[in-house]
Design an enzyme around this catalytic site. Structure first.
Site, mmCIF file in Angstrom:
data_model
loop_
_atom_site.group_PDB
_atom_site.id
_atom_site.type_symbol
_atom_site.label_atom_id
_atom_site.label_comp_id
_atom_site.label_asym_id
_atom_site.label_seq_id
_atom_site.Cartn_x
_atom_site.Cartn_y
_atom_site.Cartn_z
ATOM 1 C CG PHE A 339 24.809 31.147 0.542
ATOM 2 C CD1 PHE A 339 24.407 30.046 -0.278
ATOM 3 C CD2 PHE A 339 25.014 32.322 0.056
ATOM 4 C CE1 PHE A 339 24.409 30.165 -1.691
ATOM 5 C CE2 PHE A 339 25.059 32.448 -1.189
ATOM 6 C CZ PHE A 339 24.604 31.324 -2.031
ATOM 7 C CG PHE A 344 28.820 34.037 2.601
ATOM 8 C CD1 PHE A 344 28.356 34.629 1.552
ATOM 9 C CD2 PHE A 344 29.010 32.518 2.666
ATOM 10 C CE1 PHE A 344 28.439 33.750 0.371
ATOM 11 C CE2 PHE A 344 29.123 31.924 1.491
ATOM 12 C CZ PHE A 344 28.816 32.448 0.362
ATOM 13 C CD GLU A 346 26.315 35.870 -4.909
ATOM 14 O OE1 GLU A 346 26.838 36.204 -6.179
ATOM 15 O OE2 GLU A 346 25.622 34.817 -4.566
ATOM 16 C CB ILE A 347 25.425 42.107 -2.192
ATOM 17 C CG1 ILE A 347 25.056 42.098 -0.359
ATOM 18 C CG2 ILE A 347 24.893 43.125 -2.619
ATOM 19 C CD1 ILE A 347 25.563 43.365 0.210
ATOM 20 C CB VAL A 348 22.986 39.324 -6.632
ATOM 21 C CG1 VAL A 348 22.982 39.214 -8.041
ATOM 22 C CG2 VAL A 348 23.066 38.228 -5.709
ATOM 23 C CB CYS A 350 24.040 47.408 -4.725
ATOM 24 S SG CYS A 350 23.650 48.715 -3.744
ATOM 25 C CB ALA A 351 20.857 50.003 -9.005
ATOM 26 N N GLY A 360 21.499 60.025 -0.074
ATOM 27 C CA GLY A 360 21.921 59.145 1.124
ATOM 28 C C GLY A 360 20.879 57.878 1.150
ATOM 29 C CE1 TYR A 361 16.104 58.702 -0.126
ATOM 30 C CE2 TYR A 361 16.066 58.764 -2.368
ATOM 31 C CZ TYR A 361 15.284 59.232 -1.048
ATOM 32 O OH TYR A 361 14.417 59.988 -1.133
ATOM 33 N N GLY A 362 21.581 55.135 -0.796
ATOM 34 C CA GLY A 362 22.315 54.064 -0.982
ATOM 35 C C GLY A 362 22.975 53.533 0.530
ATOM 36 C CB THR A 363 24.329 55.567 3.177
ATOM 37 O OG1 THR A 363 25.423 55.944 2.493
ATOM 38 C CG2 THR A 363 24.732 55.227 4.720
ATOM 39 C CG LEU A 382 31.746 36.984 1.000
ATOM 40 C CD1 LEU A 382 31.867 35.423 0.663
ATOM 41 C CD2 LEU A 382 32.846 37.534 1.109
ATOM 42 C CB ILE A 413 29.776 33.949 -4.114
ATOM 43 C CG1 ILE A 413 29.719 35.300 -4.451
ATOM 44 C CG2 ILE A 413 31.539 33.364 -4.200
ATOM 45 C CD1 ILE A 413 30.226 36.186 -3.799
ATOM 46 C CE1 TYR A 416 27.592 38.529 -12.014
ATOM 47 C CE2 TYR A 416 28.292 37.828 -9.749
ATOM 48 C CZ TYR A 416 27.169 38.086 -10.732
ATOM 49 O OH TYR A 416 25.794 37.890 -10.390
#
Length: 606
Positions: A339, A344, A346-348, A350-351, A360-363, A382, A413, A416
């Site tokens: 946006f 900002f 929006e992170i919807v 994450c996996a 360490g892939y997530g980081t 956010l 946003i 949930y």
């Protein structure tokens, strides 16, 4: 004027977006390490006062610093026209009250001829130039006020480099902080390097090369460690043959979470791509297959999210996904919506797929996403995180303390039920994918420097044999080498052990101090009306009335607490007031009297 411009993500962890807070700046005040912060705040107050002055006064101030514009091709560059003298020009040689009709000290023309180019300059630009002038004067003051010879030499070297150097940042055009600027901290990997530096990120590259106006400048470290020593230590770290104890394994137990992933990316084992569906371009088979792969990963790892909902967002053209590709297939990703108008993203979702977690892939994914957004000038994330994802986002710098104003994201946003809103604020000067490498390298350098210092001062003394002869105890000061470490025996007064005796002793000392003829400026807290900007400069105020109240409440359980508060009174006074002021002199005289009384009471050595 030359101042023409101065961990893996657990299964079932939906990222359903977020904002972390940048670390707080170290507080100003105190007797050590606070001079620069406090001095800067004081300068800020002076700048504010100067900005409110009439325009003629501003021109008079700038006339001393500007080059001559008179006819006849005058080459006078005011006080910078000559090579640096042995010491910088003193402030008292440049009176605060000058007239534009006064002749320049470097040429025969008036100071008015030095500011003709500023007649139509905006007030905003005038104020910026005045700010530069005050910064120069403050640095000059630091040179002359400093009593320690070594520190004074450092200040003078800075003065020559920052003021007289043609490549000094003081004299360059000011630019806003944008992606691509060199980091605020120094990067050991970039020492003694030239040219462009970039960090590859799959199908996009983050350019870390200097901005055009900085190309001629060399990265430098300001401090008491010579660059030659840094380079020498760097050589011992990077050369395995020179290391005293090289790590036997590629990754140590203390490696950063993303180090393994970073190495895999360099070897081409994994790739990172920002992809998304499009309604106005011909479908790309590979991208569509990756989108389907992302839909499968998210659906499998986030079983509580409806598959139809995941599919709709992943294929929604308004959403993008930073995808992690390994051996040509998708193994993880972060789906987000930008946006720009609201500043900002929006992170919807994450996996990372189950059998590829804890690597360490997530980081590394999040770090790539951070650099991607810095590149696009969006500095806030956010996200709504469920109970399984909160831990992951905390590790990535997210917190429940949202920096984005509620009006900015309300209605934008997705909400949930049962999830926690978290946020992360990005620093545009940090290369996130390389951040842990830089910190590790800095730690290695500091460790080597400490080892060198220890090798210089280490001296082994023979063991104590007196205990074998039946001696039960000895005075600490008799241990060989103990005094060389800087250890001093503590005062032996009874008051150090008896709380009532300590209270009585401190009360007597405080009464003596309050009765002293030079104590009048410090009797009560400073009033804002009497000292403009005082509490912007002095972050930790102290006064004798407050000390009396603390003593009465039995706050001073040790002599050190009492002495620290008293010392702060004197330090604060000297930070805020000029040396020639009456307050400054009172602080010096009262401080001398205080330490006389402390010694008489046996609280410190005479």
């Amino acid at each position: 004027s030359r101042m023409s411009g101065s961990a893996g993500i657990q299964q079932g962890s939906p990222a359903i977006g977020a904002a972390g807070s940048a670390p707080a700046a170290p507080g100003a005040g105190g007797t050590e390490g606070s001079g620069a912060t406090v001095g800067s705040a004081r300068i800020a107050v002076k700048k504010a006062q100067l900005r409110s002055s009439p325009r003629p006064k501003k021109l008079e101030k700038l006339g001393v610093y500007s080059s001559c514009k008179a006819e006849g091709a005058c080459k006078c560059n005011s006080w910078k026209s000559q090579n640096p003298p042995p010491t910088p020009p003193r402030t008292d040689q440049q009176p605060n009250t000058v007239n534009l009709q006064d002749p320049c000290r470097s040429c025969s023309h008036t100071l008015g001829d030095h500011v003709t180019h500023l007649e139509n300059v905006s007030e905003e630009e005038m104020n910026r130039l005045l700010g530069i002038a005050l910064d120069v004067e403050y640095l000059n003051t630091c040179v002359h006020k400093e009593e320690d010879a070594d520190t004074k030499q450092v200040y003078f070297s800075l003065f020559k480099e920052e003021v007289y150097s043609h490549s000094s940042p003081i004299w360059t055009v000011a630019v806003s902080v944008l992606p691509g600027r060199p980091p605020l901290f120094w990067n050991p990997a970039q020492v003694n390097t030239t040219g462009s530096t970039s960090v590859s990120g799959g199908n996009f590259t983050y350019d870390l090369s200097p901005l055009p106006h900085e190309e001629t400048k060399k990265l430098r470290i300001v401090g008491d460690i010579p660059m030659e020593l840094i380079n020498e230590v760097m050589a011992t770290i990077t050369d395995p043959a020179s290391m005293l104890g090289p790590e036997t394994s590629l990754l140590s137990a203390h490696s950063a979470r993303d180090e393994a992933a970073r190495l895999e990316e360099r070897r081409g084992v994994i790739e990172f791509h920002v992809i998304g569906n499009s309604l106005n371009q011909k479908p790309n088979k590979r991208i569509l297959m990756w989108l389907v792969g992302l839909q499968n990963v998210f659906s499998h790892q986030l079983p509580r999210m409806p598959k139809e909902y995941i599919t709709r967002l992943v294929f929604d053209p308004k959403h993008k996904t930073l995808s992690l590709i390994k051996d040509g297939r998708v193994i993880g990703g972060i789906c987000f919506r930008m946006f720009p108008s609201q500043s900002f993203t929006e992170i919807v979702f994450c996996a990372v797929t189950s059998n590829e977690q804890v690597k360490g892939y997530g980081t590394h994914l999040m770090n790539h996403l951070k650099e991607y957004h810095i590149k696009h000038d969006i500095l806030n994330f956010l996200t709504y995180a469920d109970e399984y994802a909160i831990g992951y986002f905390k590790k990535q710098g997210f917190s429940k303390d949202i920096k984005v104003p509620k009006a900015k994201y309300l209605g934008y946003i997705k909400d949930y039920e049962g999830a926690t809103l978290m946020g992360c604020e990005l620093n545009p000067s940090i290369p996130y994918t390389e951040f842990s490498v830089i910190i590790k390298k800095q730690k290695e350098i500091i460790k080597k420097l400490i080892e060198r210092k220890q090798a210089q001062i280490r001296k082994v003394y023979p063991g104590l044999s007196c205990f074998k002869e039946g001696v039960r105890q000895i005075p600490i000061e008799s241990i060989p080498g103990i005094r060389e470490t800087g250890w001093k025996p503590v005062g032996k007064g009874k008051e150090l052990k008896d709380p009532d005796q300590l209270y009585s002793t401190l009360k007597t000392i405080l009464q003596h101090v309050k009765s002293h003829q030079n104590a009048w400026p410090f009797m009560e807290p400073v009033k804002k009306t009497e000292a403009p900007g005082y509490y912007q400069v002095i972050r930790f105020p102290m006064d004798l009335k407050t000390m009396s109240e603390r003593l009465k409440s039995r706050y001073y359980t040790t002599r050190k607490l009492f002495m620290a508060d008293m010392q702060r009174i004197f330090t604060n006074c000297r930070e805020y007031n000029p040396p020639e002021s009456e307050y400054y002199k009172c602080a010096n005289l009262l401080e001398k009297f205080f330490y006389t009384k402390i010694k008489e009471a046996g609280l410190i050595e005479k």
